[in-house]
Write a protein that holds these residues in place. Structure first.
Motif, PDB file in Angstrom:
ATOM      1  N   VAL A  67      39.809  59.290  45.993  1.00 40.65           N
ATOM      2  CA  VAL A  67      40.425  58.475  44.942  1.00 40.65           C
ATOM      3  C   VAL A  67      40.713  57.072  45.458  1.00 40.65           C
ATOM      4  CG1 VAL A  67      42.556  58.158  43.611  1.00 40.65           C
ATOM      5  CG2 VAL A  67      41.371  60.352  43.558  1.00 40.65           C
ATOM      6  N   LEU A  68      41.299  56.974  46.650  1.00 41.76           N
ATOM      7  CA  LEU A  68      41.574  55.666  47.242  1.00 41.76           C
ATOM      8  C   LEU A  68      40.284  54.865  47.403  1.00 41.76           C
ATOM      9  CD1 LEU A  68      44.159  56.595  50.030  1.00 41.76           C
ATOM     10  CD2 LEU A  68      44.638  55.377  47.901  1.00 41.76           C
ATOM     11  N   GLU A  69      39.245  55.505  47.889  1.00 34.05           N
ATOM     12  CA  GLU A  69      37.962  54.822  48.069  1.00 34.05           C
ATOM     13  C   GLU A  69      37.399  54.365  46.726  1.00 34.05           C
ATOM     14  OE1 GLU A  69      36.452  57.184  52.109  1.00 34.05           O
ATOM     15  OE2 GLU A  69      35.780  57.825  50.117  1.00 34.05           O
ATOM     16  N   ASP A  70      37.565  55.184  45.720  1.00 35.25           N
ATOM     17  CA  ASP A  70      37.021  54.853  44.401  1.00 35.25           C
ATOM     18  C   ASP A  70      37.735  53.655  43.778  1.00 35.25           C
ATOM     19  OD1 ASP A  70      35.192  55.666  42.181  1.00 35.25           O
ATOM     20  OD2 ASP A  70      37.078  55.921  41.104  1.00 35.25           O
ATOM     21  N   VAL A  71      39.070  53.600  43.871  1.00 34.00           N
ATOM     22  CA  VAL A  71      39.789  52.481  43.259  1.00 34.00           C
ATOM     23  C   VAL A  71      39.544  51.185  44.028  1.00 34.00           C
ATOM     24  CG1 VAL A  71      41.559  53.921  42.176  1.00 34.00           C
ATOM     25  CG2 VAL A  71      41.961  53.007  44.470  1.00 34.00           C
ATOM     26  N   TYR A  72      39.399  51.283  45.348  1.00 26.70           N
ATOM     27  CA  TYR A  72      39.079  50.085  46.121  1.00 26.70           C
ATOM     28  C   TYR A  72      37.648  49.621  45.849  1.00 26.70           C
ATOM     29  CZ  TYR A  72      43.264  49.357  48.936  1.00 26.70           C
ATOM     30  OH  TYR A  72      44.544  49.042  49.329  1.00 26.70           O
ATOM     31  N   LEU A  73      36.739  50.559  45.642  1.00 24.91           N
ATOM     32  CA  LEU A  73      35.362  50.196  45.310  1.00 24.91           C
ATOM     33  C   LEU A  73      35.303  49.469  43.969  1.00 24.91           C
ATOM     34  CD1 LEU A  73      32.336  50.287  45.851  1.00 24.91           C
ATOM     35  CD2 LEU A  73      32.285  52.566  44.800  1.00 24.91           C
ATOM     36  N   ALA A  74      36.054  49.953  42.983  1.00 21.95           N
ATOM     37  CA  ALA A  74      36.087  49.288  41.675  1.00 21.95           C
ATOM     38  C   ALA A  74      36.651  47.878  41.798  1.00 21.95           C
ATOM     39  CB  ALA A  74      36.926  50.115  40.694  1.00 21.95           C
ATOM     40  N   ALA A  97      42.728  33.986  42.981  1.00 24.51           N
ATOM     41  CA  ALA A  97      44.126  34.405  42.861  1.00 24.51           C
ATOM     42  C   ALA A  97      44.413  34.942  41.467  1.00 24.51           C
ATOM     43  CB  ALA A  97      45.052  33.237  43.186  1.00 24.51           C
ATOM     44  N   HIS A  98      43.976  34.237  40.444  1.00 22.40           N
ATOM     45  CA  HIS A  98      44.218  34.681  39.064  1.00 22.40           C
ATOM     46  C   HIS A  98      43.543  36.022  38.796  1.00 22.40           C
ATOM     47  CE1 HIS A  98      45.192  30.363  37.460  1.00 22.40           C
ATOM     48  NE2 HIS A  98      45.990  30.759  38.437  1.00 22.40           N
ATOM     49  N   PHE A  99      42.331  36.178  39.340  1.00 20.45           N
ATOM     50  CA  PHE A  99      41.639  37.452  39.165  1.00 20.45           C
ATOM     51  C   PHE A  99      42.446  38.590  39.770  1.00 20.45           C
ATOM     52  CE2 PHE A  99      39.318  40.654  41.518  1.00 20.45           C
ATOM     53  CZ  PHE A  99      38.763  41.363  40.467  1.00 20.45           C
ATOM     54  N   ILE A 100      42.903  38.407  41.018  1.00 23.81           N
ATOM     55  CA  ILE A 100      43.654  39.465  41.700  1.00 23.81           C
ATOM     56  C   ILE A 100      44.927  39.799  40.933  1.00 23.81           C
ATOM     57  CG2 ILE A 100      44.988  39.996  43.789  1.00 23.81           C
ATOM     58  CD1 ILE A 100      42.859  38.446  45.379  1.00 23.81           C
ATOM     59  N   TRP A 101      45.670  38.788  40.516  1.00 19.37           N
ATOM     60  CA  TRP A 101      46.919  39.039  39.793  1.00 19.37           C
ATOM     61  C   TRP A 101      46.650  39.735  38.465  1.00 19.37           C
ATOM     62  CZ3 TRP A 101      48.472  33.252  40.732  1.00 19.37           C
ATOM     63  CH2 TRP A 101      48.741  33.084  42.094  1.00 19.37           C
ATOM     64  N   ASP A 102      45.606  39.325  37.757  1.00 17.05           N
ATOM     65  CA  ASP A 102      45.268  39.963  36.482  1.00 17.05           C
ATOM     66  C   ASP A 102      44.789  41.395  36.694  1.00 17.05           C
ATOM     67  OD1 ASP A 102      45.931  37.692  35.060  1.00 17.05           O
ATOM     68  OD2 ASP A 102      43.862  36.975  34.862  1.00 17.05           O
ATOM     69  N   TYR A 103      44.045  41.616  37.779  1.00 17.18           N
ATOM     70  CA  TYR A 103      43.542  42.962  38.061  1.00 17.18           C
ATOM     71  C   TYR A 103      44.697  43.913  38.348  1.00 17.18           C
ATOM     72  CZ  TYR A 103      40.268  46.530  39.628  1.00 17.18           C
ATOM     73  OH  TYR A 103      39.525  47.680  39.725  1.00 17.18           O
ATOM     74  N   TYR A 104      45.660  43.458  39.138  1.00 20.37           N
ATOM     75  CA  TYR A 104      46.828  44.293  39.412  1.00 20.37           C
ATOM     76  C   TYR A 104      47.561  44.652  38.124  1.00 20.37           C
ATOM     77  CZ  TYR A 104      46.552  43.259  44.456  1.00 20.37           C
ATOM     78  OH  TYR A 104      46.165  43.163  45.770  1.00 20.37           O
ATOM     79  N   ALA A 106      46.350  44.846  35.148  1.00 20.47           N
ATOM     80  CA  ALA A 106      45.539  45.716  34.302  1.00 20.47           C
ATOM     81  C   ALA A 106      45.330  47.099  34.914  1.00 20.47           C
ATOM     82  CB  ALA A 106      44.180  45.067  34.029  1.00 20.47           C
ATOM     83  N   HIS A 107      45.623  47.251  36.205  1.00 21.20           N
ATOM     84  CA  HIS A 107      45.395  48.530  36.895  1.00 21.20           C
ATOM     85  C   HIS A 107      46.641  48.949  37.670  1.00 21.20           C
ATOM     86  CE1 HIS A 107      41.343  46.921  36.191  1.00 21.20           C
ATOM     87  NE2 HIS A 107      40.956  48.180  36.141  1.00 21.20           N
ATOM     88  N   PRO A 108      47.701  49.300  36.963  1.00 14.29           N
ATOM     89  CA  PRO A 108      48.936  49.723  37.649  1.00 14.29           C
ATOM     90  C   PRO A 108      48.748  50.950  38.524  1.00 14.29           C
ATOM     91  CG  PRO A 108      49.035  50.235  35.298  1.00 14.29           C
ATOM     92  CD  PRO A 108      47.837  49.354  35.495  1.00 14.29           C
ATOM     93  N   MET A 176      54.174  43.424  40.295  1.00  9.67           N
ATOM     94  CA  MET A 176      53.800  44.689  39.680  1.00  9.67           C
ATOM     95  C   MET A 176      54.573  45.861  40.273  1.00  9.67           C
ATOM     96  SD  MET A 176      51.794  44.656  37.142  1.00  9.67           S
ATOM     97  CE  MET A 176      51.309  46.393  37.180  1.00  9.67           C
ATOM     98  N   SER A 177      54.730  45.847  41.593  1.00 12.86           N
ATOM     99  CA  SER A 177      55.394  46.955  42.267  1.00 12.86           C
ATOM    100  C   SER A 177      56.881  47.030  41.942  1.00 12.86           C
ATOM    101  CB  SER A 177      55.196  46.825  43.779  1.00 12.86           C
ATOM    102  OG  SER A 177      55.785  47.903  44.465  1.00 12.86           O
TER     103      SER A 177
END
Length: 214
Positions: A67-74, A97-104, A106-108, A176-177
């Motif tokens: 699961v960890l590998e899969d979410v990091y791959l995505a 930076a904006h991509f990373i923040w938006d990705y976090y 969108a993927h809690p 997010m955290s």
């Protein structure tokens, strides 16, 4: 009436079965953590029997690592879809930076899984060379952006790409955290659209002000 033989369908489409198990396990581990997650619950979510789950992933710990590998791959694939080379250096850093923040945001589930893995001192990530290999290329990409910026005179010459990536990640990860506790103690929902937009603008300014040649 004869019931359909779902085991035959599973055998004919093993990749789809793997993805169903991973999706179900991601939900279970994100909600309950490694210790609280149950294999029988994952099997029910995936609509398979436990024996089939063990056949594909061995045991609970191996499934958790998958699961960890899969979410990091995505995450890695989404990062590499960015066309940062077409942007000026400072704009490229801002876009990443904006991509990373938006990705976090969108993927809690990614944040929850990272939090849980930190509780286990990253034991499963240490055992997965794939995860380390997924993170390194984006740091190399950031290093290339910094070199372009240094050559053009836009970005200072003493920026460590690892430090910068960790800082970019931290600015989005912390919000997010800790969004629930922050909302309680600050009396402000920083994930509300207007508040998040203002927070993003603030963080972007902080990053670019540090990077610019004075």
């Amino acid at each position: 009436m004869t019931m359909p033989d779902t085991s035959q369908k599973i055998k004919r489409d093993p990749e789809r079965t793997r993805q169903r198990i991973l999706a179900a396990a991601t939900e279970e581990f994100a909600e309950r953590g490694l210790s609280g997650a149950r294999v029988d619950s994952i099997a029910r979510r995936a609509d398979i029997n436990e024996r089939m789950l063990y056949y594909y992933y061995g045991n609970k710990d191996q499934l958790y690592t998958a699961v960890l590998e899969d979410v990091y791959l995505a995450f890695n694939r989404a990062e590499h879809a960015l066309n940062l080379d077409a942007l000026a250096p400072l704009a490229a850093v801002s876009a990443l930076a904006h991509f990373i923040w938006d990705y976090y945001a969108a993927h809690p589930e990614l944040i929850r899984l990272i939090n849980n893995e930190n509780l286990h001192e990253a034991r499963h990530m240490h055992e997965s060379p794939q995860i380390r290999a997924l993170v390194s290329p984006i740091v190399d990409m950031l290093a290339s952006i910094l070199k372009r910026g240094e050559a053009s005179g836009e970005i200072r010459s003493d920026v460590d790409p690892v430090h910068l990536y960790v800082t970019i990640s931290a600015l989005g990860y912390y919000l997010m955290s800790n969004r629930h506790t922050l909302a309680t103690v600050m009396g402000r929902d920083l994930m509300a659209p207007d508040a998040r937009s203002a927070y993003t603008a603030f963080n972007t300014q902080v990053l670019l002000d540090y990077l610019r040649v004075k």
